[in-house]
Each structure stands twice: as structure tokens, then as C-alpha cells.
Design a protein around this motif. Structure first.
Motif, PDB file in Angstrom:
ATOM      1  N   VAL A 188     -16.269  -2.500   1.545  1.00  0.00           N
ATOM      2  CA  VAL A 188     -15.168  -2.138   2.457  1.00  0.00           C
ATOM      3  C   VAL A 188     -15.287  -0.767   2.565  1.00  0.00           C
ATOM      4  CG1 VAL A 188     -14.195  -4.187   1.741  1.00  0.00           C
ATOM      5  CG2 VAL A 188     -13.561  -2.166   0.618  1.00  0.00           C
ATOM      6  N   GLU A 189     -14.161  -0.255   3.340  1.00  0.00           N
ATOM      7  CA  GLU A 189     -13.980   1.463   3.745  1.00  0.00           C
ATOM      8  C   GLU A 189     -12.734   1.976   3.177  1.00  0.00           C
ATOM      9  OE1 GLU A 189     -16.702   2.796   4.871  1.00  0.00           O
ATOM     10  OE2 GLU A 189     -17.898   0.823   5.123  1.00  0.00           O
ATOM     11  N   PRO A 190     -12.691   2.189   2.039  1.00  0.00           N
ATOM     12  CA  PRO A 190     -11.060   2.644   1.529  1.00  0.00           C
ATOM     13  C   PRO A 190     -10.955   4.111   2.150  1.00  0.00           C
ATOM     14  CG  PRO A 190     -12.369   1.878  -0.323  1.00  0.00           C
ATOM     15  CD  PRO A 190     -13.445   2.111   0.867  1.00  0.00           C
ATOM     16  N   GLY A 191     -12.185   4.889   2.516  1.00  0.00           N
ATOM     17  CA  GLY A 191     -11.786   6.038   2.976  1.00  0.00           C
ATOM     18  C   GLY A 191     -11.725   7.297   1.869  1.00  0.00           C
ATOM     19  N   ALA A 192     -12.305   6.946   0.712  1.00  0.00           N
ATOM     20  CA  ALA A 192     -12.344   7.908  -0.567  1.00  0.00           C
ATOM     21  C   ALA A 192     -13.584   7.486  -1.256  1.00  0.00           C
ATOM     22  CB  ALA A 192     -10.970   7.841  -1.234  1.00  0.00           C
ATOM     23  N   ASP A 193     -13.907   8.467  -2.399  1.00  0.00           N
ATOM     24  CA  ASP A 193     -15.147   8.212  -3.121  1.00  0.00           C
ATOM     25  C   ASP A 193     -14.573   7.024  -3.819  1.00  0.00           C
ATOM     26  OD1 ASP A 193     -17.134   8.359  -4.854  1.00  0.00           O
ATOM     27  OD2 ASP A 193     -16.266   9.978  -6.089  1.00  0.00           O
ATOM     28  N   SER A 194     -15.220   5.793  -3.711  1.00  0.00           N
ATOM     29  CA  SER A 194     -14.842   4.408  -4.214  1.00  0.00           C
ATOM     30  C   SER A 194     -15.979   3.615  -4.530  1.00  0.00           C
ATOM     31  CB  SER A 194     -13.969   3.808  -3.196  1.00  0.00           C
ATOM     32  OG  SER A 194     -14.855   3.925  -1.993  1.00  0.00           O
ATOM     33  N   ALA A 195     -15.687   2.436  -5.341  1.00  0.00           N
ATOM     34  CA  ALA A 195     -16.590   1.225  -5.487  1.00  0.00           C
ATOM     35  C   ALA A 195     -15.865  -0.060  -5.433  1.00  0.00           C
ATOM     36  CB  ALA A 195     -17.086   1.518  -7.012  1.00  0.00           C
ATOM     37  N   CYS A 196     -16.506  -1.053  -5.010  1.00  0.00           N
ATOM     38  CA  CYS A 196     -15.834  -2.223  -4.884  1.00  0.00           C
ATOM     39  C   CYS A 196     -16.588  -3.340  -5.398  1.00  0.00           C
ATOM     40  CB  CYS A 196     -15.880  -2.807  -3.305  1.00  0.00           C
ATOM     41  SG  CYS A 196     -15.190  -1.401  -2.324  1.00  0.00           S
ATOM     42  N   ALA A 197     -16.050  -4.662  -5.843  1.00  0.00           N
ATOM     43  CA  ALA A 197     -16.970  -5.587  -6.323  1.00  0.00           C
ATOM     44  C   ALA A 197     -15.822  -6.852  -5.961  1.00  0.00           C
ATOM     45  CB  ALA A 197     -16.983  -5.669  -7.916  1.00  0.00           C
ATOM     46  N   ARG A 198     -16.751  -8.123  -5.727  1.00  0.00           N
ATOM     47  CA  ARG A 198     -16.208  -9.474  -5.338  1.00  0.00           C
ATOM     48  C   ARG A 198     -16.617 -10.242  -6.588  1.00  0.00           C
ATOM     49  NH1 ARG A 198     -15.792 -12.115   0.304  1.00  0.00           N
ATOM     50  NH2 ARG A 198     -13.765 -11.083   0.099  1.00  0.00           N
ATOM     51  N   LEU A 199     -15.629 -11.140  -7.081  1.00  0.00           N
ATOM     52  CA  LEU A 199     -15.742 -11.991  -8.268  1.00  0.00           C
ATOM     53  C   LEU A 199     -15.296 -13.201  -7.759  1.00  0.00           C
ATOM     54  CD1 LEU A 199     -15.395  -9.148  -9.566  1.00  0.00           C
ATOM     55  CD2 LEU A 199     -14.327 -10.417 -11.608  1.00  0.00           C
ATOM     56  N   ARG A 200     -16.268 -14.302  -7.823  1.00  0.00           N
ATOM     57  CA  ARG A 200     -16.046 -15.532  -7.419  1.00  0.00           C
ATOM     58  C   ARG A 200     -16.389 -16.738  -8.443  1.00  0.00           C
ATOM     59  NH1 ARG A 200     -18.561 -15.394  -1.270  1.00  0.00           N
ATOM     60  NH2 ARG A 200     -16.359 -15.139  -0.242  1.00  0.00           N
ATOM     61  N   GLY A 201     -15.464 -17.717  -8.677  1.00  0.00           N
ATOM     62  CA  GLY A 201     -15.635 -18.821  -9.565  1.00  0.00           C
ATOM     63  C   GLY A 201     -14.896 -19.772  -9.246  1.00  0.00           C
ATOM     64  N   ALA A 202     -15.096 -21.158  -9.738  1.00  0.00           N
ATOM     65  CA  ALA A 202     -14.125 -22.084  -9.615  1.00  0.00           C
ATOM     66  C   ALA A 202     -13.185 -22.342 -10.905  1.00  0.00           C
ATOM     67  CB  ALA A 202     -15.067 -23.614  -9.619  1.00  0.00           C
ATOM     68  N   ALA A 203     -11.999 -22.695 -10.622  1.00  0.00           N
ATOM     69  CA  ALA A 203     -10.855 -22.778 -11.371  1.00  0.00           C
ATOM     70  C   ALA A 203     -11.056 -24.068 -12.162  1.00  0.00           C
ATOM     71  CB  ALA A 203      -9.654 -22.619 -10.942  1.00  0.00           C
ATOM     72  N   ARG A 204     -10.822 -24.039 -13.475  1.00  0.00           N
ATOM     73  CA  ARG A 204     -10.651 -25.190 -14.436  1.00  0.00           C
ATOM     74  C   ARG A 204      -9.138 -25.378 -14.944  1.00  0.00           C
ATOM     75  NH1 ARG A 204     -15.605 -23.442 -16.075  1.00  0.00           N
ATOM     76  NH2 ARG A 204     -14.924 -23.466 -18.308  1.00  0.00           N
ATOM     77  N   GLY A 205      -8.588 -26.084 -14.488  1.00  0.00           N
ATOM     78  CA  GLY A 205      -7.153 -26.255 -15.150  1.00  0.00           C
ATOM     79  C   GLY A 205      -6.102 -25.254 -14.065  1.00  0.00           C
ATOM     80  N   GLY A 206      -4.839 -25.558 -14.054  1.00  0.00           N
ATOM     81  CA  GLY A 206      -3.949 -24.979 -13.439  1.00  0.00           C
ATOM     82  C   GLY A 206      -3.721 -25.501 -12.013  1.00  0.00           C
TER      83      GLY A 206
END
Length: 269
Positions: A188-206
Motif C-alpha cells: 500500500v502507499e502510506p506516503g512515508a518510510d514504511s513497511a506492511c504485512a498481510r496475515l491470513r488464517g481461519a478462525a477456530r472458535g468464537g
């Protein structure tokens, strides 16, 4: 449960501003309030209002300045509201406060709020939002570091980037919810010195048992401070929303660091 935060600041900040954005985040390393006068002078070209400070912020932010840098409701689409997200999300806790026994991967979350071991921020602030009881959910974090800690903001961002590469999978357990997250870069493009990550997983419970969860993390640095964003969604996630919030967060921190008061303002708790 989330750790105690800095005390909130009373009083209203002032004025009108937002979004003049540039370069960003992703796989590559990016480049890169004081007191309000009365009456207020005309807004600057960026739309932010001068705070009366004679110079830019040269050290760690004050508690008031850190709070002013947080995202406000007006930075988000209609319908988003401030909320206490402890224990209440589809992943069992606030997006920036999920628990894991993997100490390396936990640094992805700890870096957002300046809570890295032996390198804690001098001042910090946080504020949570949600679109509805079923999400999405968002945590906004500010961390500002003392010069005595070297360059803590650079260290936090460097740690985030390093862990994003070394942490491939981890399990988060929060109350009745377990999620096996897989980690990947996010652009993505925050417009500053930056880093990004996307975490994905299936929920168990809740409440989201069996459904996919997506957790987008963004950390951007401006001088001695960082602004962190954690956006948790049920389903595929919303990259456009992550980008919008990340840009606004970076712009607010830039304004405060430059001695301006961003608008819309963050109300007292």
C-alpha cells in the motif's frame, strides 16, 4: 488484555486538514501540538493549522501530540466508531494486541505500539475503532522514542521488516479463538518510510468460527516517531481501506511533527 496506555488529554484541538500523499510501503524500503493560538491563523497549504509551536518537533512527542496524531473517526468511511475492542473481535482481542507464543512473530504487533523488548517508546497512544459488532476492526497506534534510545523509530521499522520476512506462520490464541496465521508482504502507499504485512488464517472458535480472517499491519516512520495500523476483517480484507487509513495516519503524524494540528481532531476519552 492490552497493557495500560498513556493518560488521555483533555481539551479540543482545532482546524482543518488532510491528505497530500506520496510514496510508500510494500516490499521495498520507502523514502521517505503544541498550543493552539487564539484566534487561529488561516490554514496552511496542507490544510493543517499551525499549533503555535515556533519550530518542528525535534524530540519525542508529548502525550498530547501523540494523541493528536492518532486516526480520528473522520479519517474513516461513514459508520466507523470508536470502540473498546479488548476481547471483543472475531480474533478474540484487539487487532494490535493478539497473543502468540512465537516471540519472533509477536514483534510484528509489538513494533506497532513501541513495545519491543529493551526498546520501548518514550510516549505512546492508541485508539480502536469498529465498523460494526462483526467488524472490520481497526487499531491506531503512535510510538515516539527518546534520542537516548538511539534512533528507536528506525529500529522499530527495521525490526518489523525483518520479522515480516522471517515469520512465515504463527498461531494466535485469544480467549476462545485460535487462528493459524500465514504472513506475507502487503503493498500500500502510506506516503512515508514504511513497511506492511498481510496475515491470513481461519478462525477456530468464537463468532467467526470456520471463517477466514485477514489482518493488515502497517508501520510508518516520521523522524523519532512511528504510526502503526492494524486492520482486522472477516473475509478477504479491504486493501483500499487499509491504504486510506495508512495514508491518513502518516499524514497526521507528519502534521504534528511539523508543528501543525491535524483535522479532524481526536476527542478526549
Amino acid at each position: 488484555m492490552r497493557a495500560a496506555r498513556c493518560s488521555p488529554v483533555a481539551g479540543a484541538l482545532v482546524a482543518a486538514a488532510l491528505l497530500a500523499l506520496t510514496s510508500g510501503c510494500g516490499d521495498d524500503d520507502g523514502a521517505g501540538p503544541g498550543k493552539t493560538p487564539s484566534p487561529s491563523p488561516p490554514p496552511t497549504k496542507t490544510g493543517a493549522t499551525p499549533t503555535g509551536s515556533p519550530s518542528k518537533v525535534s524530540g519525542p512527542l508529548s502525550e498530547q501530540q501523540a494523541r493528536a496524531s492518532l486516526l480520528a473517526e473522520g479519517n474513516l468511511p461513514a459508520g466507523w466508531r470508536h470502540a473498546d475492542l479488548d476481547d471483543s473481535t472475531a480474533a478474540g482481542d484487539a487487532p494490535d494486541d493478539l497473543s502468540t507464543r512465537d516471540r519472533n512473530c509477536k514483534q510484528l504487533l509489538d513494533a506497532l505500539g513501541g513495545d519491543l523488548d529493551r526498546h520501548e517508546a518514550r510516549t505512546d497512544a492508541s485508539r480502536d475503532y469498529r465498523r460494526s459488532a462483526n467488524g472490520p476492526y481497526l487499531s491506531s497506534e503512535i510510538a515516539s522514542y527518546d534520542k537516548a534510545d538511539g534512533d528507536g523509530s528506525k529500529r522499530a521499522l527495521s525490526t518489523f521488516k525483518s520479522v515480516r520476512s522471517s515469520c512465515k506462520k504463527f498461531t494466535a490464541k485469544n480467549n476462545a479463538v485460535t487462528v493459524d496465521f500465514t504472513v506475507s508482504p502487503l503493498k500500500v502507499e502510506p506516503g512515508a518510510d514504511s513497511a506492511c504485512a498481510r496475515l491470513r488464517g481461519a478462525a477456530r472458535g468464537g463468532p467467526a468460527d470456520g471463517k477466514q480472517l485477514t489482518l493488515d499491519l502497517v508501520l510508518a516512520r516520521v523522524k523519532q516517531s512511528t504510526t502503526g495500523l492494524a486492520l482486522l476483517s472477516v473475509g478477504e480484507g479491504d486493501k483500499a481501506l487499509t491504504a486510506r487509513a495508512a495514508r491518513a495516519a502518516a499524514e497526521r503524524l507528519k502534521d504534528v511533527t511539523a508543528g501543525r494540528t491535524p483535522s479532524p481532531t481526536v476527542p478526549p476519552e
